[in-house]
Scaffold this active site. Structure first.
Site, PDB file in Angstrom:
ATOM      1  N   ASP A  25       4.617  -1.226  -7.425  1.00 27.33           N
ATOM      2  CA  ASP A  25       4.368  -0.193  -6.257  1.00 27.33           C
ATOM      3  C   ASP A  25       4.445   1.315  -6.652  1.00 27.33           C
ATOM      4  OD1 ASP A  25       3.247  -2.278  -4.742  1.00 27.33           O
ATOM      5  OD2 ASP A  25       5.015  -2.449  -3.639  1.00 27.33           O
ATOM      6  N   ARG A  74      -1.824   2.645  -0.759  1.00 29.81           N
ATOM      7  CA  ARG A  74      -1.052   3.474  -1.713  1.00 29.81           C
ATOM      8  C   ARG A  74      -2.305   4.186  -2.677  1.00 29.81           C
ATOM      9  NH1 ARG A  74       3.717   2.313  -1.085  1.00 29.81           N
ATOM     10  NH2 ARG A  74       4.226  -0.207  -0.444  1.00 29.81           N
ATOM     11  N   LYS A 133       9.124  -1.266   4.487  1.00 33.44           N
ATOM     12  CA  LYS A 133       8.180  -2.596   4.908  1.00 33.44           C
ATOM     13  C   LYS A 133       8.652  -3.696   4.035  1.00 33.44           C
ATOM     14  CE  LYS A 133       4.027  -2.495   2.966  1.00 33.44           C
ATOM     15  NZ  LYS A 133       3.890  -3.820   2.342  1.00 33.44           N
ATOM     16  N   SER A 134       9.039  -3.460   2.855  1.00 30.87           N
ATOM     17  CA  SER A 134       9.562  -4.649   1.947  1.00 30.87           C
ATOM     18  C   SER A 134      10.927  -5.270   2.530  1.00 30.87           C
ATOM     19  CB  SER A 134       9.856  -4.305   0.770  1.00 30.87           C
ATOM     20  OG  SER A 134       8.612  -3.796  -0.098  1.00 30.87           O
ATOM     21  N   LYS A 175      -3.908  -6.758  -5.713  1.00 33.06           N
ATOM     22  CA  LYS A 175      -3.248  -6.069  -4.837  1.00 33.06           C
ATOM     23  C   LYS A 175      -4.265  -5.911  -3.621  1.00 33.06           C
ATOM     24  CE  LYS A 175       1.184  -5.407  -6.308  1.00 33.06           C
ATOM     25  NZ  LYS A 175       2.424  -6.069  -5.517  1.00 33.06           N
TER      26      LYS A 175
END
Length: 433
Positions: free
Chosen positions: A310, A385, A24-25, A337
């Protein structure tokens, strides 16, 4: 109705192959680069993470509008043009699109979910205003929604920004730097948090033909054109971290994660080094990485996660499961976050008697009152997450139920399916929202 997940595991032997989605990053950076390049850059292996799919759709519609290809009766495209772009809970999209739209000519309002409206954007907006952006707050100063009114005229090419805030602010500015009439000279104040994410951004820009100079605390990018090239998105190391956690909590584990290489741009690839402390070896061959569990005592007691925040939930939950009373630093950004991840960790770990104690920005696990409940309900707080970091506990807890199972779609839509393929019992249950 909301869909919860009940998760069980009958044994602690794990063996299999997992195919991970694209990062995703990386993908979100590549999509912005592609849009700014106006056809010079093409992205391959676009992630199926919900955030990436959403960002790709928004940028595609915007490019159609700019090219004059929008159909008059296409309401989605007209809504995108006319006023409001809703990015839901996608934090990366909010930061990147704020910078992207700041240098476009059309007026647009960027908004998102209730939680997104609680996540600060002021540092980035202030920087863009200094550069020449025309941006207003629609509700609360410093927070989305924001109105970007077009008509960008660069006022300066030098700005300063604190290094200990989200690296996404810095990345957002670097992504648009080469498109600014005078380029950008970015001064970073103090220590840089999540440095690998900034390095990833610069490396991807370099692949797309954008040169930079980084000396001391100053990153300079001149105005320049993108090269004709393809950016191929790697598999997601953040997603891989949950399989490392599963291996760490298993009695025996041999897993093969396809597509991963030791030369990744992703900072979360450091999970190989972190999990080596828990007896997990990583061997790169056959087009991926082979994980194997070797039983060994855990010696490391301190983990600095400043450059890979993360991974924090994953590592902390593994330590708690193993009653390893380690301490953790570099967690400052976790409070802003998708949820306040510190408070969420403290609350959910408390359901098995584990405390995460904060003192002077050092967080220490206290497992002295830890117990194994017969079943446990995990609140996810709309945070993908939280769900995925706690899921490996099914190897040590008899029964787990996760609130809002589809929350994992944000970055790893196949997560529950992949767990089921590897022998976990996964049951979907409908509950009243």
């Amino acid at each position: 109705m909301m869909q919860n997940i009940i998760l069980k595991r009958n044994n602690k032997l794990v063996n299999g192959t997992v195919n991970l989605t694209g990062s995703k990053s990386e993908c979100n950076r590549a999509l912005i680069i592609e849009a700014l390049s106006r056809g010079a850059v093409r992205v391959e292996n676009v992630s199926d993470a919900a955030d990436a799919v959403l960002l790709a759709g928004i940028l595609r519609k915007n490019q159609e509008i700019l090219a004059g290809d929008a159909s008059p009766d296409n309401s989605e495209i007209e809504n995108c043009k006319s006023d409001i772009v809703d990015i839901g809970p996608a934090g990366t999209a909010m930061r990147f699109l704020t910078a992207y739209y700041a240098i476009q000519q059309d007026e647009v309002i960027l908004t998102g979910s209730k939680r997104m409206k609680e996540r600060p954007i002021g540092i980035l907006v202030d920087a863009l205003r200094v550069l020449g952006g025309n941006i207003d707050y629609e509700e609360n100063d410093g927070y989305p929604p924001i109105k970007l009114k077009g008509g960008f005229k660069q006022q300066t090419n030098q700005i300063s920004i604190k290094g200990n805030i989200s690296s996404q602010y810095i990345t957002a500015l670097l992504l648009i730097a080469s498109s600014l009439p005078e380029g950008l000279e970015l001064h970073i104040e103090g220590d840089l948090t999540s440095r690998p994410y900034v390095e990833m951004t610069l490396a991807m820009l370099e692949t797309a033909g954008i040169k930079h100079n980084w000396e001391g605390n100053v990153i300079s990018i001149a105005k320049q054109d993108f090269a004709t090239t393809t950016l191929s998105v790697e598999p997601d190391w953040s997603a891989a971290s949950y399989w490392y956690a599963i291996a760490a909590l298993a009695d025996e584990a041999e897993l093969f994660l396809t597509g991963l290489t030791p030369y990744s741009l992703q900072g979360d690839s450091v999970i190989t080094e972190i999990m080596a402390n828990f007896g997990i070896t990583s061997q790169f061959k056959d087009g991926g990485v082979h994980l194997k569990k070797e039983n060994k005592p855990i010696a490391r007691r301190e983990f600095d996660l400043k450059e890979c925040p993360d991974l924090a939930q994953t590592v902390i939950v593994v330590c708690a499961a193993l009653s390893h009373e380690a301490s953790f630093t570099g967690l400052e950004t976790l409070k802003i976050k998708e949820t306040d991840r510190i408070l969420a960790l403290q609350t959910e770990l408390g359901k098995m008697g584990v405390k995460l104690i904060e003192k002077d920005e050092v967080y220490t696990l206290d497992c002295s009152e830890k117990f194994i409940p017969d079943n446990i309900f995990i609140n996810t707080y709309h945070d993908h997450r939280m769900a995925m970091a706690f899921a490996p506990l099914a190897l040590v807890l008899p029964k787990m139920e996760f609130e809002n199972g589809p929350v994992v779609d944000k970055s790893y839509p196949a997560f529950w399916t992949d767990l089921e393929k590897q022998g976990f019992e996964v049951e979907e249950v409908e509950v009243k929202g």
